[in-house]
Design a protein around this motif. Sequence first.
Motif, PDB file in Angstrom:
ATOM      1  N   ALA A 163       0.810  -1.220   0.000  1.00 30.40           N
ATOM      2  CA  ALA A 163       0.000   0.000   0.000  1.00 30.40           C
ATOM      3  C   ALA A 163       0.846   1.274   0.000  1.00 30.40           C
ATOM      4  N   PHE A 164       1.879   1.306   0.811  1.00 30.94           N
ATOM      5  CA  PHE A 164       2.700   2.517   0.925  1.00 30.94           C
ATOM      6  C   PHE A 164       3.322   2.872  -0.414  1.00 30.94           C
ATOM      7  N   ARG A 165       3.909   1.889  -1.088  1.00 27.40           N
ATOM      8  CA  ARG A 165       4.540   2.128  -2.377  1.00 27.40           C
ATOM      9  C   ARG A 165       3.520   2.627  -3.401  1.00 27.40           C
ATOM     10  N   GLU A 166       2.322   2.087  -3.348  1.00 25.97           N
ATOM     11  CA  GLU A 166       1.276   2.522  -4.275  1.00 25.97           C
ATOM     12  C   GLU A 166       0.865   3.964  -4.012  1.00 25.97           C
ATOM     13  N   TRP A 167       0.763   4.346  -2.729  1.00 24.40           N
ATOM     14  CA  TRP A 167       0.435   5.738  -2.406  1.00 24.40           C
ATOM     15  C   TRP A 167       1.494   6.678  -2.977  1.00 24.40           C
ATOM     16  N   VAL A 168       2.766   6.320  -2.753  1.00 20.70           N
ATOM     17  CA  VAL A 168       3.875   7.172  -3.190  1.00 20.70           C
ATOM     18  C   VAL A 168       3.876   7.323  -4.707  1.00 20.70           C
ATOM     19  N   GLU A 169       3.628   6.234  -5.423  1.00 20.46           N
ATOM     20  CA  GLU A 169       3.664   6.266  -6.895  1.00 20.46           C
ATOM     21  C   GLU A 169       2.542   7.117  -7.476  1.00 20.46           C
ATOM     22  N   GLN A 170       1.471   7.298  -6.737  1.00 18.02           N
ATOM     23  CA  GLN A 170       0.351   8.091  -7.224  1.00 18.02           C
ATOM     24  C   GLN A 170       0.557   9.599  -7.040  1.00 18.02           C
ATOM     25  N   VAL A 171       1.547   9.984  -6.237  1.00 17.01           N
ATOM     26  CA  VAL A 171       1.807  11.404  -6.002  1.00 17.01           C
ATOM     27  C   VAL A 171       2.533  11.984  -7.216  1.00 17.01           C
ATOM     28  N   GLN A 172       2.003  13.037  -7.797  1.00 16.14           N
ATOM     29  CA  GLN A 172       2.570  13.650  -8.991  1.00 16.14           C
ATOM     30  C   GLN A 172       3.382  14.897  -8.633  1.00 16.14           C
ATOM     31  N   PRO A 173       4.457  15.176  -9.404  1.00 20.66           N
ATOM     32  CA  PRO A 173       5.277  16.358  -9.124  1.00 20.66           C
ATOM     33  C   PRO A 173       4.488  17.663  -9.116  1.00 20.66           C
ATOM     34  N   GLU A 174       3.438  17.752  -9.944  1.00 22.87           N
ATOM     35  CA  GLU A 174       2.663  18.996 -10.030  1.00 22.87           C
ATOM     36  C   GLU A 174       1.661  19.147  -8.891  1.00 22.87           C
ATOM     37  N   ALA A 175       1.514  18.102  -8.076  1.00 23.03           N
ATOM     38  CA  ALA A 175       0.509  18.131  -7.008  1.00 23.03           C
ATOM     39  C   ALA A 175       0.921  19.092  -5.887  1.00 23.03           C
ATOM     40  N   MET A 176      -0.096  19.633  -5.229  1.00 24.11           N
ATOM     41  CA  MET A 176       0.135  20.494  -4.078  1.00 24.11           C
ATOM     42  C   MET A 176       0.847  19.705  -2.978  1.00 24.11           C
ATOM     43  N   ALA A 177       1.930  20.267  -2.445  1.00 24.06           N
ATOM     44  CA  ALA A 177       2.682  19.603  -1.375  1.00 24.06           C
ATOM     45  C   ALA A 177       2.471  20.270  -0.027  1.00 24.06           C
ATOM     46  N   THR A 178       2.384  21.593  -0.037  1.00 21.28           N
ATOM     47  CA  THR A 178       2.319  22.300   1.240  1.00 21.28           C
ATOM     48  C   THR A 178       1.652  23.653   1.060  1.00 21.28           C
ATOM     49  N   ILE A 179       1.036  24.134   2.118  1.00 26.95           N
ATOM     50  CA  ILE A 179       0.535  25.506   2.178  1.00 26.95           C
ATOM     51  C   ILE A 179       1.267  26.166   3.336  1.00 26.95           C
ATOM     52  N   ILE A 180       2.053  27.179   3.020  1.00 26.05           N
ATOM     53  CA  ILE A 180       2.832  27.870   4.047  1.00 26.05           C
ATOM     54  C   ILE A 180       2.298  29.282   4.181  1.00 26.05           C
ATOM     55  N   TYR A 181       1.866  29.605   5.372  1.00 25.11           N
ATOM     56  CA  TYR A 181       1.276  30.927   5.600  1.00 25.11           C
ATOM     57  C   TYR A 181       2.382  31.941   5.860  1.00 25.11           C
ATOM     58  N   THR A 182       2.360  33.008   5.054  1.00 28.65           N
ATOM     59  CA  THR A 182       3.387  34.034   5.154  1.00 28.65           C
ATOM     60  C   THR A 182       3.337  34.676   6.530  1.00 28.65           C
ATOM     61  N   SER A 183       4.480  35.220   6.944  1.00 24.18           N
ATOM     62  CA  SER A 183       4.610  35.707   8.316  1.00 24.18           C
ATOM     63  C   SER A 183       3.801  36.954   8.592  1.00 24.18           C
ATOM     64  N   GLY A 184       3.331  37.627   7.564  1.00 25.59           N
ATOM     65  CA  GLY A 184       2.399  38.726   7.788  1.00 25.59           C
ATOM     66  C   GLY A 184       3.018  39.983   8.339  1.00 25.59           C
ATOM     67  N   THR A 185       4.165  40.453   7.751  1.00 25.39           N
ATOM     68  CA  THR A 185       4.749  41.713   8.210  1.00 25.39           C
ATOM     69  C   THR A 185       3.877  42.892   7.804  1.00 25.39           C
TER      70      THR A 185
END
Length: 596
Positions: A163-185
Amino acid sequence: MASTLIRIFLDSVEKRDKPALFMRKSAAGWESIPSRKARADVEHLAHGLAALGVARGDRVALISENRYEWVLSDLAILSLGAVTVPIYPTLTAQQCRYILQNSEAKLAIVSTFAQFDKIATGEQGLATPLVVMDPAPPPGTRGQAFSELLADGATRAAASPRAFREWVEQVQPEAMATIIYTSGTTGEPKGAVLSHNNIASNVAACLKVVQVGSNDRCLSFLPLCHIFERMAGLYVMFQAGATIAFAESILTVAPDAVEVRPTILTGVPRFYEKVHARVMANGLAQPWIQKRIFVWGLGVGAAAARLRFEGRQPSGLFAFQARIADKLVGAKVRARVGGRVRFCISGGAPLGPKIMEFFFAVGIPVIEGYGLTETSPVICLNIPGRERPGSVGPPVPGVEVRIGDQGEILTRGPHVMLGYFRNEEATRIALEGGWFHTGDVGHLDPDGFLHITDRLKDLLVTAGGKKVAPQPLESRLKTSPWISEAVMLGDQKPYCVALLIPDFLHLEAEAKARGWPQESRAALLRHPEVRDLYQAELDKLNADLAGFETIKKFELLDRDLSPEAGELTPTLKVRRRVIMQRFADLIESMYRSPGA
């Protein structure tokens, strides 16, 4: 070649069977974590998260200090095709809840029960399911223990080995990886959406400029929530096969470095400024003969550093002097960080040329770069051996930079974010014309090296219409051993003023030696000789400035600025707007005082 972040980790583990991929401090001392164990833990945690319903595209918040479990959580989330939403553990409950709600996080993984209580209790408590890294709470307490999730995941992995290997293989380079909230200066934080390829391309580009190998060891102390540390101190190290050691905290970097003996450090300018201030204070406090040696050795080292910046090497008698100076001064400073540091990397804000020269003078090269959360983060990076103080280097491979209207730095390439999460208007403005608008002001020199002068929204425009860039002047002030922080102000005012935060360790030692009043910090800062001391520092700066740039008045604050008070971002940048509001009366007094 496009890749995913989880693939970078797994490929590195498969290529190298490292006995110490990670290092962490425990009660028994430093513990090494082999790559095989790390890989198994990531797989087990992924199964545990999947059992909680985490699936592709789901957002999972991560609220934790730097630790092994932070990395496991990030990699397990990514392996499922889900999205990591890192949140600084220093943020207030209200700030954390805003990010959890805005990102619609399905689950939150927190480090301690203090973090748990921050978002799970009170009138604003959220119903988001929580996983706690620290040992299990008493029976009946809401929230799942991290250790239980790992154990459950291990059982599930044994039952479904593919299962783990199958999950990893389905992840595409163009897919969203992270949402980082800017520090808000400058306002409400926005969620920058970065794909796997955004960050992976930046990793590959930086490794074409800076050489990192499997024998390197990086001491991680900047928050992993910040994209700079996460990319440079985590994914770059995975790609290169280096070891990552987690400092106990930013306050223990020096003793941790002595024990871990890192070869690479990553830091923000404020870290290097503090190190410089402490080394200078200690060196100048030595008995007369040691002090003379320190000053001489540092001067020789600085002269050798300037030769390096010019592309030359010491020769003849000076080369001999440089070796002696390094043995007497440089080697002792390097020993305070383990004695093996090959280079440091600085990012997050401009580094003062004098600070950069100091580190080269003691034999610790600092490679300065530049970028933003929205650019994954590196746009430019100085080239080792071709460092240029005052510049952040040329663009890294695959990245384009040009200067737009009002001197604004624009960039485009595979490193630029997908956009701001569910904020089409902000995305349209930031990516207008197909270029990311950084909000920074700068210029490219004839060799293509980028020089940053200020933030577009940080420029001070005096009542006379003159534009003043405060950051370079603040950086120069902070090279003084007497000044810990400086905030320059003067927008729409007849002249510029400054709030100065003393280096109290240095100042109070001087006060004791001279017999100045010390019943309170406030009394000390009112003492005429203390005022004269800080006026002399301003006079040194003002001597080189145009009249409209000079700082005419100053006040001394009796405490440090802090992220907890909202005066600094989590990466220690000054929130000028907050400072102006918080110290409004004090600032106005400098314009009402005699001679204003």
